[in-house]
Scaffold this motif. Structure first.
Motif, PDB file in Angstrom:
ATOM      1  N   UNK A  81       0.927  -1.338  -0.076  1.00  0.00           N
ATOM      2  CA  UNK A  81       0.208  -0.052  -0.066  1.00  0.00           C
ATOM      3  C   UNK A  81       0.708   1.244  -0.005  1.00  0.00           C
ATOM      4  N   UNK A  82       2.190   0.925   0.303  1.00  0.00           N
ATOM      5  CA  UNK A  82       2.867   2.289   0.322  1.00  0.00           C
ATOM      6  C   UNK A  82       3.936   2.410  -1.006  1.00  0.00           C
ATOM      7  N   UNK A  83       3.479   1.635  -1.822  1.00  0.00           N
ATOM      8  CA  UNK A  83       4.424   1.604  -3.243  1.00  0.00           C
ATOM      9  C   UNK A  83       3.538   2.177  -4.406  1.00  0.00           C
ATOM     10  N   UNK A  84       4.247   2.308  -5.542  1.00  0.00           N
ATOM     11  CA  UNK A  84       3.701   2.691  -6.659  1.00  0.00           C
ATOM     12  C   UNK A  84       2.624   1.718  -7.128  1.00  0.00           C
ATOM     13  N   UNK A  85       1.577   1.952  -7.575  1.00  0.00           N
ATOM     14  CA  UNK A  85       0.355   0.974  -8.163  1.00  0.00           C
ATOM     15  C   UNK A  85       0.027   1.265  -9.362  1.00  0.00           C
ATOM     16  N   UNK A  86       0.699   2.166 -10.318  1.00  0.00           N
ATOM     17  CA  UNK A  86       0.907   1.983 -11.626  1.00  0.00           C
ATOM     18  C   UNK A  86      -0.149   3.071 -12.330  1.00  0.00           C
ATOM     19  N   UNK A  87      -0.956   3.744 -11.617  1.00  0.00           N
ATOM     20  CA  UNK A  87      -1.572   4.886 -12.198  1.00  0.00           C
ATOM     21  C   UNK A  87      -0.951   6.155 -12.852  1.00  0.00           C
ATOM     22  N   UNK A  88      -1.354   6.541 -13.914  1.00  0.00           N
ATOM     23  CA  UNK A  88      -0.640   7.860 -14.517  1.00  0.00           C
ATOM     24  C   UNK A  88      -1.501   8.691 -15.253  1.00  0.00           C
ATOM     25  N   UNK A  89      -0.887   9.794 -15.883  1.00  0.00           N
ATOM     26  CA  UNK A  89      -1.845  10.767 -16.624  1.00  0.00           C
ATOM     27  C   UNK A  89      -2.432  10.199 -17.802  1.00  0.00           C
TER      28      UNK A  89
END
Length: 509
Positions: free
Chosen positions: A60-68
């Motif tokens: 939960x404290x890492x990047x999950x892949x969402x982007x612009x």
């Protein structure tokens, strides 16, 4: 003959739609007319797999892949829900695991996990093509904990000396290191100019419409006054939405003198959460919030109302702990948030509704497949009403009734009157309304009911348990006998035509 019959069938429905149309005069959109969708970039939508390095959806404290690109791909979804603006968490380059965007490493670069500057420009352009405004989160109080400036001897005076924040001492609030993050010395002319340049950079490069200003109370008012002057010298219509995390409206309102246009309304959030988390909660505290806002702010209609955000437990979790149905609770809360003075800010996933506890559990990945149809429809309808009826965005506020968990209030603008009724009680409630025009009716826009004035001049309003409705007050249409007669005549002609065709077919057999 079949074509004729089809036309006869369509005419009544076309006339019915025309009979019920409402033509509202449209004026230039103001920020108080907006409905804002708040997105944590990393947790919304993965649109570009090529920037998915160091992604770990189990952490939960890492990047999950969402982007612009993911947000660009979902602009149609946001538009279909009826939102007219979006607010994004910071998109600037961050330190390791700075998925949330608030550990800034470079104030003038886009975080690689989120995409490129071209993606940022495209997002704003695509949003504007849909008449959706965009605001970026902008941080000036601190940097990431490992920022290179900390090792630069020439920048020793770019930071305040390390100290914790204790109590409500304003000097400690402004100079202390919030959550251990290096506190920028915004009194330093070089730091100030750098931040001004960064703000100007994003405005000119992307065409963004505004900034949400993070941690406003941790930065001196003098800085904010100069910052406001600078950004509005670049774009005079630029919008500044400040976060002053406080329960005290007088404390928040004091920052209005700096030129910041609007503030997220924490007193509203506190009152709304407490009121709607369970049935039978009184709406008095919400009425009190508005009365205080009207007294303390120069622009009370510009405040941003919210019930969910990235720093607090999800409302779904709060309602669930009360053993309540979150969807029922959300429908009531949304009705108030979208119809009270101010503009609504809806945190991504509220329409699902996403569950979550304290940070970072309240920042789960958006679930586009698990949305609740009732909540999505409620949001669509409320946004449509705000767009159609200026009284819901610009009208004054008057409480007509507030007792036993039920509240009725009126929003009036020019010759338009809207009445909002919310029954937060666990039982049926009713009231007699008299402070409305004679010979009119209240037509419900959520439940489709009609309340007419009785012979003694009273509007008798009854509401089932845990329901709400938004009424438009209009001239009493009564029964339109001319319309009903015309429709009846058309149907009669249709029946005659069907009989005639049937007889003709039998004779030809």
């Amino acid at each position: 003959m079949r074509k004729f019959a089809t036309i006869l069938m369509l005419i009544p429905f076309l006339l019915f739609c025309a009979h019920n149309s409402h033509a509202a005069e449209k004026e230039e959109r103001k920020w108080q007319d907006e409905s804002m969708y708040f997105i944590m970039v990393d947790r919304f939508m993965n649109g570009d797999k090529e920037n998915d390095y160091e992604v770990d959806t189990d952490d939960p404290a890492a990047y999950h892949g969402g982007d612009l690109q993911g947000i660009i791909d979902q602009l149609d979804y946001i538009e279909e829900l009826g939102f007219t603006s979006i607010w994004l968490t910071p998109i600037m380059e961050n330190e390791e695991k700075g998925y949330h965007g608030y550990w800034i490493e470079d104030f003038m670069e886009v975080e690689e996990h989120f995409g490129t500057m071209e993606d940022a420009k495209k997002l704003v352009e695509e949003a504007h093509d849909r008449d959706i405004k965009v605001i970026f989160d902008f941080v000036v109080n601190h940097t990431g904990s490992q920022h290179s400036w900390l090792d630069d001897e020439e920048k020793d005076d770019w930071f305040h000396e390390e100290q914790s924040i204790m109590g409500d001492d304003q000097q400690r609030l402004e100079d202390g290191w919030l959550s251990g993050l290096p506190d920028l010395n915004t009194e330093n002319p070089e730091v100030k100019q750098y931040l001004f340049d960064a703000a100007e950079f994003w405005i000119e490069e992307t065409g963004v419409d505004g900034f949400r200003l993070d941690t406003v109370k941790h930065v001196p008012k003098e800085f904010w006054s100069e910052f406001n002057d600078h950004v509005k010298s670049v774009d005079e219509d630029f919008f500044l939405l400040g976060e002053v995390w406080s329960d005290d409206p007088t404390y928040i309102a004091d920052y209005e003198s700096t030129g910041i246009d609007s503030f997220v309304d924490y007193p509203y959030y506190n009152a709304a959460t407490e009121t709607f988390k369970a049935s039978d909660g009184s709406l008095t505290s919400l009425s009190n919030v508005w009365q205080r806002n009207k007294e303390y702010y120069e622009e009370p209609y510009l405040l941003g109302n919210f019930i969910d955000n990235h720093d607090n437990k999800r409302f779904t979790r709060v309602a669930g702990k009360e053993n309540e149905n979150p969807v029922t609770r959300w429908k009531l809360a949304l009705t108030h948030m979208f119809t009270a003075p101010g503009f609504p800010i809806t945190y991504y996933g509220s329409e699902v509704p996403l569950d979550g506890g304290e940070d970072p559990d309240n920042r789960k990945m958006m679930n586009f497949k698990g949305g609740d149809e009732q909540l999505e429809q409620r949001i669509e309808k409320l946004n449509s009403m705000r767009d159609e009826f200026p009284a819901l965005t610009r009208g004054d506020y008057e409480e007509l009734y507030n007792e036993d968990g039920m509240s009725v209030y009126k929003r009036e603008f020019e010759d338009e009157i809207m009445v909002i009724a919310i029954n937060n009680a666990s039982g049926t409630r009713s009231t007699d309304l008299t402070d409305l025009p004679d010979d009119h009716q209240m037509r419900g826009l959520l439940e489709d009911g009609v309340v007419r004035q009785s012979n003694d001049g009273v509007y008798k309003l009854g509401m089932a348990r845990e329901t709400s409705d938004v009424f438009v007050v209009e001239e009493d249409q009564g029964f339109n006998w001319l319309f009903i007669g015309f429709v009846g005549g058309i149907l009669l002609l249709f029946v005659i035509a069907v009989v005639w065709i049937s007889l003709k077919n039998k004779r030809g057999a």
